[in-house]
Write a protein that holds these residues in place. Structure first.
Motif, PDB file in Angstrom:
ATOM      1  N   THR A 201       0.905  -1.237   0.061  1.00  9.07           N
ATOM      2  CA  THR A 201       0.147   0.004  -0.151  1.00  9.07           C
ATOM      3  C   THR A 201       0.646   1.263   0.159  1.00  9.07           C
ATOM      4  OG1 THR A 201      -1.616   1.173   1.210  1.00  9.07           O
ATOM      5  CG2 THR A 201      -0.212  -0.105   2.565  1.00  9.07           C
ATOM      6  N   LEU A 203       0.150   4.010   1.441  1.00 12.86           N
ATOM      7  CA  LEU A 203      -0.069   4.407   2.601  1.00 12.86           C
ATOM      8  C   LEU A 203       0.662   3.844   3.742  1.00 12.86           C
ATOM      9  CD1 LEU A 203      -3.913   5.116   2.201  1.00 12.86           C
ATOM     10  CD2 LEU A 203      -2.116   6.874   1.542  1.00 12.86           C
ATOM     11  N   GLN A 224      -3.364   0.662  -4.469  1.00  9.69           N
ATOM     12  CA  GLN A 224      -3.841   1.843  -5.183  1.00  9.69           C
ATOM     13  C   GLN A 224      -3.942   1.962  -6.474  1.00  9.69           C
ATOM     14  OE1 GLN A 224      -2.103   2.051  -2.453  1.00  9.69           O
ATOM     15  NE2 GLN A 224      -3.586   2.546  -0.786  1.00  9.69           N
ATOM     16  N   ASP A 229      -8.996   4.643  -4.606  1.00 12.63           N
ATOM     17  CA  ASP A 229      -9.494   5.310  -3.441  1.00 12.63           C
ATOM     18  C   ASP A 229      -9.371   4.061  -2.183  1.00 12.63           C
ATOM     19  OD1 ASP A 229     -11.410   3.137  -4.217  1.00 12.63           O
ATOM     20  OD2 ASP A 229     -13.027   4.141  -3.893  1.00 12.63           O
ATOM     21  N   SER A 230      -8.454   3.324  -2.497  1.00 14.13           N
ATOM     22  CA  SER A 230      -8.270   2.224  -1.308  1.00 14.13           C
ATOM     23  C   SER A 230      -7.496   2.963  -0.060  1.00 14.13           C
ATOM     24  CB  SER A 230      -7.419   1.121  -1.641  1.00 14.13           C
ATOM     25  OG  SER A 230      -7.141   0.431  -0.618  1.00 14.13           O
ATOM     26  N   THR A 231      -7.962   3.020   1.141  1.00 16.25           N
ATOM     27  CA  THR A 231      -7.297   3.650   2.219  1.00 16.25           C
ATOM     28  C   THR A 231      -6.765   2.680   3.128  1.00 16.25           C
ATOM     29  OG1 THR A 231      -9.268   3.690   3.426  1.00 16.25           O
ATOM     30  CG2 THR A 231      -9.145   5.560   2.174  1.00 16.25           C
ATOM     31  N   VAL A 232      -6.322   1.449   2.529  1.00 17.20           N
ATOM     32  CA  VAL A 232      -5.867   0.293   3.448  1.00 17.20           C
ATOM     33  C   VAL A 232      -4.249   0.814   4.126  1.00 17.20           C
ATOM     34  CG1 VAL A 232      -4.684  -0.933   1.496  1.00 17.20           C
ATOM     35  CG2 VAL A 232      -5.264  -1.991   3.593  1.00 17.20           C
ATOM     36  N   ASP A 233      -4.253   0.621   5.328  1.00 13.22           N
ATOM     37  CA  ASP A 233      -2.651   0.848   5.630  1.00 13.22           C
ATOM     38  C   ASP A 233      -2.072  -0.567   5.926  1.00 13.22           C
ATOM     39  OD1 ASP A 233      -4.122  -0.342   7.929  1.00 13.22           O
ATOM     40  OD2 ASP A 233      -4.152   1.724   9.198  1.00 13.22           O
ATOM     41  N   ASP A 240      -7.753  -6.772   4.642  1.00 15.73           N
ATOM     42  CA  ASP A 240      -8.764  -6.063   3.590  1.00 15.73           C
ATOM     43  C   ASP A 240      -9.261  -7.000   2.549  1.00 15.73           C
ATOM     44  OD1 ASP A 240      -9.278  -3.257   2.533  1.00 15.73           O
ATOM     45  OD2 ASP A 240      -8.272  -4.088   0.855  1.00 15.73           O
TER      46      ASP A 240
END
Length: 269
Positions: A201, A203, A224, A229-233, A240
């Motif tokens: 990720t 992020l 991503q 729009d994935s916000t996975v950390d 996820d």
């Protein structure tokens, strides 16, 4: 020097020199024959999946992989989470030996000829050590890593520098300049045999920089790049649903595949 010798003695010296030369040639030939063969490792049959072994990250929490293991079992796969020694904070090379033993046990239990391995975070580094140093490249069909610091993480480097008493052995080995990474990345980062995939990720705040997860020779897929729009950390990678679908897609079929934005709706549904 030889001219001063009597003919009979001269012949004797030449015979002795010839015998020495033969002995030296034989010794060199024996040494060359004893060296490991350099033939490339043959890939296992990609059309026949075996059991899946999942390797936890630093700290060794098997719970972090329960969701992903359950999803793989729903897909009909035999999936096992490997319990690491020393709470998952000890020497990564010892953890790789534990993986080797778990693979041998899985192959004996199932009768399969190969395994798929999914390594989360530091577990991906453990998978690489197993493949590179412990014969894993001859046993693995696919190796998929999730958010793995394949070139180290600055978080570990900072911990080793400022709080060394709290940075266990594995933490020290995950620093970018560690001897583990110097050895792993000095040659081929993806040994021949298995097909390699690195999912990560953008992020990620544990693997810093996140691009440390890029593995030369692997299919590299930032989450991503599939769903922007994935916000996975980092911590949620193995839980996820999108990432789980991406892992399943890489373990299915006869080959790994480069996923992209066109796959987002299919994988996230």
């Amino acid at each position: 020097m030889f001219a001063s010798l009597a003919p009979a003695r001269r012949r004797l010296v030449f015979v002795l020199l010839a015998l020495v030369l033969v002995a030296v040639v034989a010794a060199v030939a024996a040494f060359v024959a004893s060296r490991p063969a350099s033939d490339p490792v043959a890939s296992v049959d990609q059309s026949v999946p075996g059991p899946v072994l999942l390797i936890p990250g630093f700290g060794g929490s098997t719970d972090s992989l329960d969701v992903l293991a359950a999803e793989l079992r729903e897909d009909g796969r035999d999936a096992t989470v490997v319990a690491l020694p020393d709470g998952g904070v000890g020497d990564l090379t010892v953890q790789a030996q534990t993986l080797r033993d778990a693979v041998d046990a899985a192959l004996a239990r199932t009768g399969a000829t190969s395994v798929d391995v999914v390594g989360y975070s530091a577990g991906g580094v453990v998978a690489r050590l197993w493949a590179a140093d412990l014969g894993g490249a001859e046993q693995a069909r696919r190796i998929v890593t999730l958010g793995s610091p394949h070139h180290g993480t600055q978080v570990a480097a900072l911990a080793a520098q400022f709080v060394p008493d709290q940075c266990a052995t594995a933490c020290q080995q995950l620093a970018p300049d560690s001897s583990v990474f110097a050895a792993l990345n000095s040659g081929d980062e993806t040994p021949e045999g298995p097909q390699w995939v690195s999912i990560w990720t953008e992020l990620d705040q544990v693997v810093t920089p996140p691009t440390s997860a890029e593995l030369d020779g692997a299919v590299n897929i930032p989450v991503q790049s599939v769903c922007a729009d994935s916000t996975v950390d980092h911590g949620n990678l193995p839980r996820d649903p999108l990432v789980g679908a991406m892992v399943s897609a890489q373990l299915d079929g006869d080959s790994t595949t480069q996923l992209g934005a066109a796959d987002c709706s299919r994988l996230s549904s």
